[in-house]
Design a protein around this motif. Structure first.
Motif, PDB file in Angstrom:
ATOM      1  N   SER A  40      47.986  45.058  34.933  1.00 49.74           N
ATOM      2  CA  SER A  40      48.524  44.036  34.030  1.00 49.74           C
ATOM      3  C   SER A  40      47.486  43.689  32.969  1.00 49.74           C
ATOM      4  O   SER A  40      46.389  44.253  32.924  1.00 49.74           O
ATOM      5  CB  SER A  40      48.887  42.776  34.826  1.00 49.74           C
ATOM      6  OG  SER A  40      47.702  42.148  35.294  1.00 49.74           O
ATOM      7  N   ALA A  41      47.845  42.726  32.136  1.00 52.70           N
ATOM      8  CA  ALA A  41      46.923  42.262  31.097  1.00 52.70           C
ATOM      9  C   ALA A  41      45.675  41.626  31.701  1.00 52.70           C
ATOM     10  O   ALA A  41      44.632  41.550  31.046  1.00 52.70           O
ATOM     11  CB  ALA A  41      47.634  41.259  30.190  1.00 52.70           C
ATOM     12  N   SER A  46      36.628  47.337  34.561  1.00 52.49           N
ATOM     13  CA  SER A  46      35.649  47.410  35.642  1.00 52.49           C
ATOM     14  C   SER A  46      35.497  46.029  36.272  1.00 52.49           C
ATOM     15  O   SER A  46      35.921  45.021  35.700  1.00 52.49           O
ATOM     16  CB  SER A  46      34.285  47.888  35.114  1.00 52.49           C
ATOM     17  OG  SER A  46      33.794  46.987  34.136  1.00 52.49           O
ATOM     18  N   ARG A  47      34.874  45.999  37.446  1.00 48.49           N
ATOM     19  CA  ARG A  47      34.653  44.719  38.107  1.00 48.49           C
ATOM     20  C   ARG A  47      33.583  43.938  37.353  1.00 48.49           C
ATOM     21  O   ARG A  47      32.513  44.470  37.057  1.00 48.49           O
ATOM     22  CB  ARG A  47      34.184  44.938  39.546  1.00 48.49           C
ATOM     23  CG  ARG A  47      35.225  45.516  40.485  1.00 48.49           C
ATOM     24  CD  ARG A  47      34.672  45.608  41.903  1.00 48.49           C
ATOM     25  NE  ARG A  47      35.649  46.108  42.846  1.00 48.49           N
ATOM     26  CZ  ARG A  47      35.854  47.392  43.112  1.00 48.49           C
ATOM     27  NH1 ARG A  47      35.133  48.316  42.467  1.00 48.49           N
ATOM     28  NH2 ARG A  47      36.756  47.765  44.000  1.00 48.49           N
ATOM     29  N   PRO A  48      33.842  42.674  37.032  1.00 45.39           N
ATOM     30  CA  PRO A  48      32.818  41.856  36.361  1.00 45.39           C
ATOM     31  C   PRO A  48      31.567  41.743  37.221  1.00 45.39           C
ATOM     32  O   PRO A  48      31.649  41.688  38.451  1.00 45.39           O
ATOM     33  CB  PRO A  48      33.506  40.496  36.195  1.00 45.39           C
ATOM     34  CG  PRO A  48      34.969  40.806  36.202  1.00 45.39           C
ATOM     35  CD  PRO A  48      35.117  41.946  37.167  1.00 45.39           C
ATOM     36  N   SER A  49      30.423  41.709  36.570  1.00 39.76           N
ATOM     37  CA  SER A  49      29.158  41.619  37.306  1.00 39.76           C
ATOM     38  C   SER A  49      28.937  40.227  37.887  1.00 39.76           C
ATOM     39  O   SER A  49      28.218  40.057  38.867  1.00 39.76           O
ATOM     40  CB  SER A  49      27.988  41.996  36.401  1.00 39.76           C
ATOM     41  OG  SER A  49      27.962  41.156  35.255  1.00 39.76           O
ATOM     42  N   ILE A  50      29.544  39.210  37.297  1.00 36.95           N
ATOM     43  CA  ILE A  50      29.373  37.849  37.776  1.00 36.95           C
ATOM     44  C   ILE A  50      30.272  37.622  39.002  1.00 36.95           C
ATOM     45  O   ILE A  50      31.430  38.051  39.026  1.00 36.95           O
ATOM     46  CB  ILE A  50      29.704  36.821  36.661  1.00 36.95           C
ATOM     47  CG1 ILE A  50      29.409  35.391  37.129  1.00 36.95           C
ATOM     48  CG2 ILE A  50      31.141  36.963  36.174  1.00 36.95           C
ATOM     49  CD1 ILE A  50      29.519  34.353  36.028  1.00 36.95           C
ATOM     50  N   SER A  51      29.736  36.955  40.002  1.00 40.18           N
ATOM     51  CA  SER A  51      30.509  36.703  41.215  1.00 40.18           C
ATOM     52  C   SER A  51      31.617  35.681  40.940  1.00 40.18           C
ATOM     53  O   SER A  51      31.563  34.930  39.956  1.00 40.18           O
ATOM     54  CB  SER A  51      29.602  36.187  42.331  1.00 40.18           C
ATOM     55  OG  SER A  51      29.130  34.884  42.028  1.00 40.18           O
ATOM     56  N   PHE A  92      39.476  43.188  40.016  1.00 39.29           N
ATOM     57  CA  PHE A  92      39.601  43.544  38.612  1.00 39.29           C
ATOM     58  C   PHE A  92      40.338  42.487  37.788  1.00 39.29           C
ATOM     59  O   PHE A  92      40.243  42.476  36.568  1.00 39.29           O
ATOM     60  CB  PHE A  92      40.331  44.890  38.468  1.00 39.29           C
ATOM     61  CG  PHE A  92      39.545  46.061  38.969  1.00 39.29           C
ATOM     62  CD1 PHE A  92      38.703  46.768  38.127  1.00 39.29           C
ATOM     63  CD2 PHE A  92      39.640  46.452  40.295  1.00 39.29           C
ATOM     64  CE1 PHE A  92      37.968  47.848  38.586  1.00 39.29           C
ATOM     65  CE2 PHE A  92      38.915  47.532  40.770  1.00 39.29           C
ATOM     66  CZ  PHE A  92      38.067  48.236  39.925  1.00 39.29           C
ATOM     67  N   ASN A  93      41.086  41.599  38.456  1.00 37.24           N
ATOM     68  CA  ASN A  93      41.872  40.626  37.692  1.00 37.24           C
ATOM     69  C   ASN A  93      41.592  39.170  38.050  1.00 37.24           C
ATOM     70  O   ASN A  93      42.064  38.265  37.362  1.00 37.24           O
ATOM     71  CB  ASN A  93      43.369  40.916  37.841  1.00 37.24           C
ATOM     72  CG  ASN A  93      43.878  40.779  39.278  1.00 37.24           C
ATOM     73  OD1 ASN A  93      43.292  40.082  40.097  1.00 37.24           O
ATOM     74  ND2 ASN A  93      44.979  41.456  39.571  1.00 37.24           N
ATOM     75  N   VAL A  94      40.846  38.910  39.137  1.00 39.58           N
ATOM     76  CA  VAL A  94      40.690  37.539  39.622  1.00 39.58           C
ATOM     77  C   VAL A  94      40.000  36.627  38.616  1.00 39.58           C
ATOM     78  O   VAL A  94      40.366  35.455  38.473  1.00 39.58           O
ATOM     79  CB  VAL A  94      39.939  37.534  40.980  1.00 39.58           C
ATOM     80  CG1 VAL A  94      38.524  38.104  40.846  1.00 39.58           C
ATOM     81  CG2 VAL A  94      39.891  36.126  41.565  1.00 39.58           C
TER      82      VAL A  94
END
Length: 218
Positions: A40-41, A46-51, A92-94
């Motif tokens: 989705s949008a 990629s997975r963000p580096s920030i937790s 990837f979207n959280v």
């Protein structure tokens, strides 16, 4: 809910929500066969580096919205996942779902709030992107933004219970290193408690009576 005004309560709430979303995301990352992943949008390349916790703490620090907005944002995320079952929360979207849900909650709940450009900077995305995410999220919710008092207090009660479970138990007795059976029992109890908590936290709370209570007869 007056307790939300307490800084210590808010820090625990941020920690718990982060932990919950982390478990949900990791669960969906590891089980793609059981959760069909819809691109989705909100899906990043990629997975963000920030937790997740650092990201939510950043939002809390700079958004300056009322504490109740975070409970309402949680309600929105829950509704979104119910109405969009093919779009599961993952790594990837959280982050995009978080910043969008908090921004929309602030607009709905607070008399004063920052504009989209400000939230875009807080979330580390462009204004164009957050504008698009806002529209996509609203349509995903079916524009069901109202949260009645019963729903709000139900989610607050759930969060309070879960935050209480996160607190370490008070150790009122000195451990006896000479009794391995006691240690084994304690370890078993701890493991059981951990498993119980984990099983409850691998998905968002679904308050099924929510929509029924908010339907108003015309």
């Amino acid at each position: 809910m007056a307790e939300l005004e307490c800084p210590s309560v808010m820090s625990k709430l941020i920690a718990y929500l982060s932990s919950l979303l982390q478990q949900v995301a990791e669960s969906n990352d590891l089980n793609p066969r059981f959760h069909q992943q819809k691109i989705s949008a909100f899906h990043g390349l990629s997975r963000p580096s920030i937790s997740i916790q650092s990201y939510l703490e950043r939002i809390f620090k700079y958004a300056n919205c009322s504490p109740s907005c975070y409970v309402v944002a949680y309600v929105y995320l829950d509704r979104f996942t119910q109405q969009q079952p093919s779009l599961s929360i993952n790594s990837f979207n959280v982050h995009r779902l978080l910043i969008t849900s908090v921004m929309i909650a602030a607009k709905f709940m607070d008399d004063m709030y920052y504009n989209n450009a400000y939230y875009a900077k807080v979330g580390g995305i462009t204004t164009t992107e957050i504008n698009f995410l806002e529209v996509d999220f609203l349509f995903g919710l079916g524009f069901q933004l109202n949260v009645n008092p019963t729903t709000f207090h139900t989610y607050c009660s759930y969060l309070q219970k879960e935050m209480f479970l996160l607190q370490p138990p008070l150790n009122t007795q000195d451990p006896s290193p000479s009794s391995p059976s006691s240690s084994s029992s304690s370890s078993s109890s701890s493991s059981s408690s951990s498993q119980t908590y984990k099983s409850r936290s691998t998905k968002l709370l679904h308050y099924e009576e929510d929509q029924k209570q908010e339907v108003v007869a015309v």
